[in-house]
Design a protein around this motif. Structure first.
Motif, short mmCIF file in Angstrom:
data_model
loop_
_atom_site.label_atom_id
_atom_site.label_comp_id
_atom_site.label_asym_id
_atom_site.label_seq_id
_atom_site.Cartn_x
_atom_site.Cartn_y
_atom_site.Cartn_z
N ASN A 1 2.91 -8.47 -157.56
CA ASN A 1 3.35 -10.02 -157.82
C ASN A 1 4.53 -10.04 -158.65
O ASN A 1 5.03 -11.03 -158.89
CB ASN A 1 2.08 -10.64 -158.39
CG ASN A 1 2.06 -11.79 -158.20
OD1 ASN A 1 2.04 -12.51 -157.30
ND2 ASN A 1 1.86 -12.69 -159.23
N ALA A 2 4.54 -9.02 -159.78
CA ALA A 2 5.54 -9.04 -160.78
C ALA A 2 6.92 -8.95 -160.12
O ALA A 2 7.93 -9.21 -160.72
CB ALA A 2 5.39 -8.01 -161.91
N GLN A 3 6.92 -8.32 -158.92
CA GLN A 3 8.51 -8.06 -158.16
C GLN A 3 9.03 -9.48 -157.49
O GLN A 3 9.91 -9.41 -157.27
CB GLN A 3 8.17 -7.01 -156.96
CG GLN A 3 7.78 -5.82 -157.30
CD GLN A 3 8.85 -4.95 -158.23
OE1 GLN A 3 9.80 -5.08 -157.98
NE2 GLN A 3 7.98 -4.77 -159.45
N GLY A 4 8.31 -10.44 -157.34
CA GLY A 4 8.63 -11.77 -157.06
C GLY A 4 8.53 -12.97 -158.06
O GLY A 4 8.60 -12.48 -159.24
N VAL A 5 8.81 -14.14 -157.36
CA VAL A 5 8.72 -15.34 -158.24
C VAL A 5 7.73 -16.26 -157.38
O VAL A 5 7.53 -16.20 -156.43
CB VAL A 5 10.23 -16.00 -158.27
CG1 VAL A 5 11.10 -15.31 -159.01
CG2 VAL A 5 10.74 -16.21 -156.90
#
Length: 703
Positions: free
Chosen positions: A312-316
């Motif tokens: 989830n931290a890889q996206g926006v």
């Protein structure tokens, strides 16, 4: 005539004694552990009366206990086994019901959660679909916590079983010691005229003891017995009982486990493996299964949290903000709160076991806002971007880059290329270059993704993926350059952008650490006689994020097939090295963490050139397979315990019947004996009567 009277009196006494013994047998027909008694009598020493040896009557020698030590031992052993499996099954059935629930259990909740992720990928801007995913995340967390609560109830029941067993064992041990003392006072070294009823009570006490723990007794010459439990631990030595107590373990990593100690002397913990059989042995064995199940579910929870949070931290998110954690593990309660004094002193393996044990209790849903699901990629193809402040994107052809995604990097963060990156098409091939068109430093390249039209992934010089992949559509022109850059902060414009969510959906198919074997063997393949390597997986510190990443990275690379060229191992994953120390080898990552060690019968050399060794992947391929495999293991063991328990129950019934046929009281037989001895009594009375008549006749003749 005196002889007739004496013979008659002896016969009368013998018949009366036989009636007493028979009456005792009948009275104790329902007394547990009672062994049938029989009167032992013999003819008195004869005397020559001038015409031969007519006999002097009968004498009473003993009251014999009809006893078969072998059959009694079989009953005691069968009692211990029956109680062992009966106790195990009562708990195994409950555990199986908890984790194998196909309607409201963990498995359907996992499926519903991953299905909600898949559903959201088709319309990532849909608030109802986002809320459905949040709801399924909450449902999964609550179901796992509910299952953990039920397992804690089982643990409480097991602890209660252990405590009550210890109390019962102590009571029986004291009883045996007291009986030993009483028997010693009445014992005769010639083995006759023994206190049979006291011996029956003692043997029955040992049989009762076997309901709680496997127990054996060793007879001594003074009439006492020593009693040993489990696998040879002393419980009663003569008149002295070695009483037990239950308390929490003082062994590292086991402080929350209820164990058994001796009461007297310095605290001595009896290892649970030595306490076998009976209800306590069954409870201790069941606790191992419960521990393993809880830890595997806990490890799965930890991996779900770690992988989904990092992806989830890889996206926006829907607001264009960087993704944040979806779940949380809050280890803020004793005994797993790291600040507690003893936690920091534990080994990495002990820390991991504690965290696995309490992970579900620490688990919570952190994100409840559906807008915060980071469905979109944090990096984009930007037509207006420049690269290092120069050379704006040049696109003479019709090509475009889409579906750009980053997977949660398991490699150290420094290995991931910094944004932006420039991709150049030379008319035939794609390459990653710097702003002058020279090769990127460090060297990076593009590999096609099999089965994906126009799909590419960024790899390092060894071919290892760097966590970035994308799709090229259209027709590029020679010298076209494409810049992939971080998304401009702000509101997300592409409401249908689901690239990061697609990567999240792939997480369900990743192998898990929960199924990583702790150790094993690898058979070499190749020329000559390849050796068998014995390997051990090294547990990394679960409190260090980089160590956790390294462990997951290692799992993601399995299976690993390494070659040997006669001097060095070849075909190692990027960044990994082998450090030899004689016949022991350590597989280390770029940060010198030892992830695995393996040993060969002798140091490898030129004779081993060309041989290969494949270290296997985890047995299960994804979260659901991991959980399904665990359900299968628990279900199989439940059925196994049930089947063996049923067989042991039949065995107990059979050996009990065999003992009863030898030692038990048969009322029909005893009723017949009553008549026989009554008639003997009457006949002896008649002998006395006749003797008295003859004596009276003599007296009459002399008057």
């Amino acid at each position: 005539m005196a002889g007739i009277l004496n013979i008659g009196v002896s016969g009368l006494n013998a018949a009366r004694a036989a009636l007493n013994v028979t009456s005792q047998n009948i009275s104790n027909v329902n007394t547990a552990g009672y062994h049938r008694k029989a009167l032992v009598q013999s003819a008195m020493y004869p005397q020559n009366l001038g015409y031969g040896f007519p006999g002097q009557g009968v004498e009473l020698n003993d009251v014999q206990r009809i006893y078969d030590r072998f059959l009694d031992k079989q009953v005691q052993t069968a009692t211990a086994s029956n109680s062992y499996y009966e106790t195990q099954f009562s708990y195994m059935k409950q555990l199986d019901d908890v984790i194998a629930n196909s309607t409201n259990g963990i498995s359907p909740r996992l499926q519903q959660f991953f299905s909600s992720v898949q559903t959201l990928t088709s319309d990532p801007s849909s608030i109802p679909s986002r809320q459905a995913m949040i709801d399924q995340m909450s449902s999964l967390v609550n179901t796992m916590k509910s299952a953990d609560d039920r397992m804690e109830e089982l643990r409480l029941g097991i602890n209660t079983e252990i405590k009550s067993s210890v109390t019962a064992i102590n009571g029986i041990a004291q009883q045996i010691a007291d009986l030993n003392k009483q028997i010693t006072m009445l014992w005769r070294n010639d083995g006759v005229q023994l206190p049979n009823d006291l011996i029956d009570q003692r043997d029955q006490a040992v049989t009762e003891l076997n309901k709680y723990i496997n127990a054996t007794m060793v007879p001594l010459g003074d009439g006492t017995v020593n009693v040993y439990i489990g696998k040879g631990q002393s419980l009663v030595l003569g008149n002295d009982p070695a009483l037990l107590r239950s308390d929490y373990s003082n062994q590292p990593g086991m402080e929350q486990e209820l164990v058994v100690y001796y009461q007297s002397g310095a605290p001595f913990e009896i290892p649970s493996d030595l306490l076998s059989g009976g209800s306590m042995g069954g409870a201790l064995e069941m606790r191992k299964t419960l521990d393993d199940t809880q830890k595997r579910i806990g490890q799965m929870a930890m991996e779900i949290v770690d992988r989904f949070n990092r992806q989830n931290a890889q996206g926006v998110d829907l607001n264009g903000d960087a993704g944040t954690d979806l779940f949380e593990l809050r280890f803020n309660f004793p005994p797993v709160n790291p600040p507690t004094p003893d936690y920091s002193a534990k080994t990495d393996a002990e820390k991991l076991e504690i965290q696995q044990r309490y992970a579900v209790r620490a688990l919570s849903l952190l994100q409840t806002d559906p807008n915060k699901i980071a469905a979109a990629s944090a990096i984009v193809f930007d037509r207006n971007a420049s690269f290092n402040g120069a050379l704006p994107t040049q696109l003479a052809g019709t090509a475009a880059i889409s579906q750009i995604s980053t997977t949660a990097p398991f490699t150290p963060a420094a290995a991931v290329p910094a944004m932006p990156i420039q991709i150049r098409f030379d008319g035939t091939n794609y390459s990653i270059t710097d702003n002058t068109g020279a090769a990127h430093t460090p060297p990076l390249s593009l590999n096609r993704i099999p089965g994906v039209s126009g799909g590419f992934k960024v790899v390092d010089q060894s071919g290892a993926p760097m966590g970035i992949q994308f799709t090229v559509s259209g027709t590029p022109a020679a010298n076209d350059t494409f810049v992939i850059a971080n998304r401009t902060p702000g509101a997300l414009l592409e409401k249908g952008e689901n690239t990061n969510l697609l990567e999240m959906a792939k997480l369900q198919s990743l192998a898990t650490v929960a199924d990583l074997p702790a150790s094993g063997k690898v058979n070499g393949i190749g020329p000559g006689t390849p050796p068998v390597l014995n390997f051990t997986i090294n547990v990394q510190d679960p409190d260090v994020a980089a160590d956790k990443k390294a462990q997951l990275d290692f799992v993601s690379k399995l299976p690993i097939t390494m070659g040997f060229d006669g001097t060095n191992f070849t075909n190692l994953p990027n960044g990994y090295t082998i450090v030899p120390a004689g016949s022991t080898y350590s597989l280390q990552d770029a940060s010198s963490r030892t992830l695995m060690t393996f040993t060969a019968p002798a140091a490898l050399g030129a004779a081993n050139a060309g041989q290969t060794f494949t270290f296997p992947a985890p047995a299960a391929s994804n979260f659901q397979a991991t959980f399904g495999q665990m359900v299968t293991v628990v279900g199989s063991k439940t059925n196994e315990v049930k089947a063996i328990g049923a067989a042991q129950k039949v065995t107990l019934e059979q050996v009990t019947m065999a003992r009863e046929r030898v030692s038990g009281v048969n009322l029909d037989e005893e009723a017949a004996n009553l008549i026989k001895f009554q008639q003997a009594y009457q006949a002896s009375s008649k002998v006395i009567q006749i003797g008295q008549g003859l004596f009276d006749s003599v007296l009459q003749a002399l008057r």
